[in-house]
Design a protein around this motif. Sequence first.
Motif, PDB file in Angstrom:
ATOM      1  N   ASP A   1      50.400  41.420  43.617  1.00  0.00           N
ATOM      2  CA  ASP A   1      50.651  42.111  42.346  1.00  0.00           C
ATOM      3  C   ASP A   1      49.969  41.368  41.203  1.00  0.00           C
ATOM      4  OD1 ASP A   1      52.191  43.750  43.886  1.00  0.00           O
ATOM      5  OD2 ASP A   1      54.122  43.028  43.146  1.00  0.00           O
ATOM      6  N   GLY A   2      49.204  42.089  40.416  1.00  0.00           N
ATOM      7  CA  GLY A   2      48.545  41.489  39.270  1.00  0.00           C
ATOM      8  C   GLY A   2      47.209  40.848  39.568  1.00  0.00           C
ATOM      9  N   ALA A   3      46.781  40.825  40.835  1.00  0.00           N
ATOM     10  CA  ALA A   3      45.476  40.258  41.154  1.00  0.00           C
ATOM     11  C   ALA A   3      44.376  41.116  40.550  1.00  0.00           C
ATOM     12  CB  ALA A   3      45.290  40.172  42.671  1.00  0.00           C
ATOM     13  N   ASP A   4      43.399  40.476  39.974  1.00  0.00           N
ATOM     14  CA  ASP A   4      42.301  41.204  39.334  1.00  0.00           C
ATOM     15  C   ASP A   4      41.509  41.995  40.377  1.00  0.00           C
ATOM     16  OD1 ASP A   4      40.384  41.747  37.124  1.00  0.00           O
ATOM     17  OD2 ASP A   4      39.050  40.608  38.448  1.00  0.00           O
ATOM     18  N   PRO A   5      41.329  43.308  40.189  1.00  0.00           N
ATOM     19  CA  PRO A   5      40.647  44.114  41.211  1.00  0.00           C
ATOM     20  C   PRO A   5      39.178  43.742  41.390  1.00  0.00           C
ATOM     21  CG  PRO A   5      41.084  45.421  39.248  1.00  0.00           C
ATOM     22  CD  PRO A   5      41.821  44.146  39.083  1.00  0.00           C
ATOM     23  N   VAL A   6      38.504  43.362  40.302  1.00  0.00           N
ATOM     24  CA  VAL A   6      37.095  42.992  40.431  1.00  0.00           C
ATOM     25  C   VAL A   6      36.959  41.706  41.234  1.00  0.00           C
ATOM     26  CG1 VAL A   6      35.014  42.340  39.175  1.00  0.00           C
ATOM     27  CG2 VAL A   6      36.473  44.187  38.311  1.00  0.00           C
ATOM     28  N   THR A   7      37.767  40.716  40.910  1.00  0.00           N
ATOM     29  CA  THR A   7      37.729  39.461  41.657  1.00  0.00           C
ATOM     30  C   THR A   7      38.103  39.696  43.119  1.00  0.00           C
ATOM     31  OG1 THR A   7      38.371  38.267  39.650  1.00  0.00           O
ATOM     32  CG2 THR A   7      38.585  37.094  41.738  1.00  0.00           C
ATOM     33  N   THR A   8      39.079  40.586  43.332  1.00  0.00           N
ATOM     34  CA  THR A   8      39.475  40.912  44.709  1.00  0.00           C
ATOM     35  C   THR A   8      38.299  41.468  45.502  1.00  0.00           C
ATOM     36  OG1 THR A   8      41.767  41.350  44.056  1.00  0.00           O
ATOM     37  CG2 THR A   8      41.003  42.337  46.122  1.00  0.00           C
ATOM     38  N   GLU A   9      37.553  42.386  44.897  1.00  0.00           N
ATOM     39  CA  GLU A   9      36.411  42.974  45.604  1.00  0.00           C
ATOM     40  C   GLU A   9      35.313  41.946  45.831  1.00  0.00           C
ATOM     41  OE1 GLU A   9      34.157  45.937  47.560  1.00  0.00           O
ATOM     42  OE2 GLU A   9      36.285  45.577  47.181  1.00  0.00           O
ATOM     43  N   ILE A  10      35.088  41.075  44.877  1.00  0.00           N
ATOM     44  CA  ILE A  10      34.088  40.017  45.062  1.00  0.00           C
ATOM     45  C   ILE A  10      34.488  39.119  46.235  1.00  0.00           C
ATOM     46  CG2 ILE A  10      33.089  37.941  44.033  1.00  0.00           C
ATOM     47  CD1 ILE A  10      33.273  39.384  41.306  1.00  0.00           C
ATOM     48  N   ILE A  11      35.760  38.755  46.296  1.00  0.00           N
ATOM     49  CA  ILE A  11      36.228  37.893  47.384  1.00  0.00           C
ATOM     50  C   ILE A  11      36.161  38.630  48.724  1.00  0.00           C
ATOM     51  CG2 ILE A  11      38.325  36.831  48.338  1.00  0.00           C
ATOM     52  CD1 ILE A  11      38.941  35.812  45.529  1.00  0.00           C
ATOM     53  N   ARG A  12      36.498  39.905  48.720  1.00  0.00           N
ATOM     54  CA  ARG A  12      36.424  40.680  49.969  1.00  0.00           C
ATOM     55  C   ARG A  12      34.994  40.707  50.497  1.00  0.00           C
ATOM     56  NH1 ARG A  12      35.917  46.062  52.166  1.00  0.00           N
ATOM     57  NH2 ARG A  12      35.155  46.920  50.206  1.00  0.00           N
ATOM     58  N   GLN A  13      34.049  40.987  49.619  1.00  0.00           N
ATOM     59  CA  GLN A  13      32.656  41.038  50.060  1.00  0.00           C
ATOM     60  C   GLN A  13      32.147  39.650  50.448  1.00  0.00           C
ATOM     61  OE1 GLN A  13      31.038  43.689  50.728  1.00  0.00           O
ATOM     62  NE2 GLN A  13      32.380  45.209  49.775  1.00  0.00           N
TER      63      GLN A  13
ATOM     64  N   ALA B   1      31.699  27.973  54.919  1.00  0.00           N
ATOM     65  CA  ALA B   1      31.508  29.072  53.965  1.00  0.00           C
ATOM     66  C   ALA B   1      32.836  29.492  53.343  1.00  0.00           C
ATOM     67  CB  ALA B   1      30.836  30.257  54.670  1.00  0.00           C
ATOM     68  N   LEU B   2      33.915  29.498  54.150  1.00  0.00           N
ATOM     69  CA  LEU B   2      35.221  29.875  53.610  1.00  0.00           C
ATOM     70  C   LEU B   2      35.715  28.841  52.604  1.00  0.00           C
ATOM     71  CD1 LEU B   2      37.622  31.824  53.666  1.00  0.00           C
ATOM     72  CD2 LEU B   2      38.596  30.455  55.513  1.00  0.00           C
ATOM     73  N   VAL B   3      35.537  27.567  52.904  1.00  0.00           N
ATOM     74  CA  VAL B   3      35.961  26.511  51.980  1.00  0.00           C
ATOM     75  C   VAL B   3      35.204  26.625  50.661  1.00  0.00           C
ATOM     76  CG1 VAL B   3      35.878  24.014  51.572  1.00  0.00           C
ATOM     77  CG2 VAL B   3      36.778  24.902  53.732  1.00  0.00           C
ATOM     78  N   ALA B   4      33.912  26.917  50.722  1.00  0.00           N
ATOM     79  CA  ALA B   4      33.117  27.054  49.500  1.00  0.00           C
ATOM     80  C   ALA B   4      33.634  28.208  48.645  1.00  0.00           C
ATOM     81  CB  ALA B   4      31.648  27.267  49.853  1.00  0.00           C
ATOM     82  N   LEU B   5      34.046  29.295  49.300  1.00  0.00           N
ATOM     83  CA  LEU B   5      34.576  30.443  48.558  1.00  0.00           C
ATOM     84  C   LEU B   5      35.904  30.084  47.882  1.00  0.00           C
ATOM     85  CD1 LEU B   5      34.595  33.470  47.828  1.00  0.00           C
ATOM     86  CD2 LEU B   5      35.646  33.902  50.068  1.00  0.00           C
ATOM     87  N   ILE B   6      36.806  29.423  48.602  1.00  0.00           N
ATOM     88  CA  ILE B   6      38.095  29.045  48.018  1.00  0.00           C
ATOM     89  C   ILE B   6      37.896  28.052  46.874  1.00  0.00           C
ATOM     90  CG2 ILE B   6      40.308  27.922  48.491  1.00  0.00           C
ATOM     91  CD1 ILE B   6      40.112  29.007  51.355  1.00  0.00           C
ATOM     92  N   ARG B   7      36.983  27.114  47.055  1.00  0.00           N
ATOM     93  CA  ARG B   7      36.734  26.133  45.999  1.00  0.00           C
ATOM     94  C   ARG B   7      36.250  26.826  44.723  1.00  0.00           C
ATOM     95  NH1 ARG B   7      33.531  22.997  48.695  1.00  0.00           N
ATOM     96  NH2 ARG B   7      35.205  21.608  49.365  1.00  0.00           N
ATOM     97  N   ARG B   8      35.494  27.891  44.873  1.00  0.00           N
ATOM     98  CA  ARG B   8      34.947  28.586  43.695  1.00  0.00           C
ATOM     99  C   ARG B   8      36.044  29.246  42.864  1.00  0.00           C
ATOM    100  NH1 ARG B   8      30.431  33.505  43.808  1.00  0.00           N
ATOM    101  NH2 ARG B   8      30.373  33.841  41.552  1.00  0.00           N
ATOM    102  N   TYR B   9      37.052  29.849  43.536  1.00  0.00           N
ATOM    103  CA  TYR B   9      38.063  30.618  42.808  1.00  0.00           C
ATOM    104  C   TYR B   9      39.418  29.925  42.718  1.00  0.00           C
ATOM    105  CZ  TYR B   9      34.770  34.459  42.846  1.00  0.00           C
ATOM    106  OH  TYR B   9      33.652  35.235  42.651  1.00  0.00           O
ATOM    107  N   GLY B  10      39.623  28.912  43.531  1.00  0.00           N
ATOM    108  CA  GLY B  10      40.925  28.254  43.554  1.00  0.00           C
ATOM    109  C   GLY B  10      41.831  28.882  44.600  1.00  0.00           C
ATOM    110  N   LEU B  11      42.694  28.089  45.191  1.00  0.00           N
ATOM    111  CA  LEU B  11      43.505  28.557  46.318  1.00  0.00           C
ATOM    112  C   LEU B  11      44.493  29.647  45.911  1.00  0.00           C
ATOM    113  CD1 LEU B  11      44.154  28.232  49.290  1.00  0.00           C
ATOM    114  CD2 LEU B  11      45.696  26.337  48.709  1.00  0.00           C
ATOM    115  N   ASP B  12      45.148  29.513  44.764  1.00  0.00           N
ATOM    116  CA  ASP B  12      46.138  30.508  44.358  1.00  0.00           C
ATOM    117  C   ASP B  12      45.487  31.865  44.094  1.00  0.00           C
ATOM    118  OD1 ASP B  12      48.179  28.674  44.586  1.00  0.00           O
ATOM    119  OD2 ASP B  12      48.143  28.115  42.472  1.00  0.00           O
ATOM    120  N   THR B  13      44.369  31.858  43.367  1.00  0.00           N
ATOM    121  CA  THR B  13      43.661  33.116  43.101  1.00  0.00           C
ATOM    122  C   THR B  13      43.183  33.739  44.408  1.00  0.00           C
ATOM    123  OG1 THR B  13      42.947  32.411  40.916  1.00  0.00           O
ATOM    124  CG2 THR B  13      41.649  34.138  41.971  1.00  0.00           C
TER     125      THR B  13
END
Length: 579
Positions: A17-29, A221-233
């Motif tokens: 709930d409240g997660a940014d939809p644009v950031t969500t799509e970027i992370i999904r891709q 690659a997964l660690v690099a993605l989490i580091r970019r956005y932070g674990l909670d996000t």
Amino acid sequence: MTIVRTTFTEVNPGLGDGADPVTTEIIRQALCAAAEHMKQSLIRTAFSPIIYEALDFAVAFYDTDMCMLAQAPTLPAFMGTLGFCVREAVEGVGGPDALAPGDVILYNDPYGTGSHPQDAAMIVPIFYQPRPDEGHGDEEVLVGYSAIKAHWLDIGGKDPYCTDTVDVFQEGTIFPGVKLYDAGRLVSDVYRMILANSRMPEAVIGDINAMVAGARAGGEALVALIRRYGLDTFRRCVARMYAHGEALVRGWFERLPDGVYRAESVIDSDGVNDEPIPFGVEVTVRGSSVTVDLTNCPDQVGGPINCPLPSTVAAARIAVAFLAGAGEQPNEGHFRPLEVVTRRGSLFHPVRPAPCFMYGIPSDHAIELIIRALADAVPGGVPAASGGDINALVWWGNREATGEPWADGAPHPVGQGASRHADGASALMYISESATRFTPAEVWEVRNPWRIERLALAEDSGGPGRHRGGLGLDLSFRVLEDQYLTSGLARTKLAPWGLEGGLPGRPNRLTVEYPDGRRVDYALKTRIFLPKGSVVHLRTGSGGGYGPPAERDPEAVRRDLREGYITPGHARRYYPHAL
């Protein structure tokens, strides 16, 4: 009788709930891109053509709840089972608390992978060092798993590929969750056991090293993605991503009328006894949920076509993704509306030590039958039957000049069923193997002692209809050295069904023409001796037709004649109105 219900429920409800939809799509891709990176790493380093050419593998990421984050377009039949592989592999080494950075777990127990022992999984736990501002302490945190499941050429079964096993112990050496690398250090005892239990250790070790490298690359690659956005996000966006997948599939089933839909079929045999094996599937739609019930089947059988629970679930997942997935790369959320019901000790939920080497035969059959059952719920929304099998052939022997052992194997394309809107596609891999590739003849001939004498679309093979079924394939292999062949063909007796008045296509067929002139048909057969000069003729199945043949557009008939898809005799028999 024990009824088992396998469901996929929401973990951490409300987290997204409240997660940014644009950031969500970027992370999904980005997750999909990271999975593709893992896939390409494996392809570029694998030793065996069954991996780097045929793409007989799957790769994916899972979170700490064993929910699928993302997958690359790889083998669908494996994709649906990888979550079970991760869960069982981690439990096999003592659970998440027993894991450390640098671990690599090997797991190939058929009842947890859903496959034969040759389909081995490599699991890498992924740890992340949080930034100081994230508030997760100073220690590395387990954030998920990268997983690869791929086919090894041989791991100590009674034959490199078996259709006649009578218990699981004949099928290969089993590694029930063991660390191949412990905190980054190779466990040499396990490594040596693998070498000692393979007829082709060089090929197997080459592929294992490629799997380890690929899974580690995915973890980075997964660690690099989490580091970019932070674990909670990252976690909030993943929860929203799951919710989107769930809503997409629920929306499709909500449009269907509630009800119970059934279909029945027959499997040729179990590989040991020649008796046909009937079974049925029941699909229940209630609101936005769907239940696939496979309890209407025989008890586990004596031959190796028993389908372990993970592959039974995978069959239901593939059918759901095919119908309701809207072409998206699925994640765990897409399967939350699905419940799978099985009966412990049955064909679709066998227990040890039931043989299950040819598990894919009932699994593939079930996919087609689930789709067929829903034809009544979605008029015009599902296609007719396809050739319905992967037509697996596995070859092996010792090279004439050097005596060195060799092996190769591959699935082969079939015709697809026609739909309400179009003819079926010709010569494509069956849906459960739809991300695999058909090995080029040039690669086969360079690596193996045979020559391809015929490779063509099979004229007249597509099921007649308003829209005709896709064509099967005709292949002829001339054997240049003595060797052995295992035929894994199914659907050799049951013609692919048509829909709405469409006629059946042709079934699969394998014929060996021996040097002395004998011609023998085989379906499920292990270790067929092929003397030099034999010719193996493979005729893969076609798709069923859709709608009455008398309603086919005359110009479409004439086009098929010009292209050589049908002969004049076939046109006169089924489409006289066009002539």
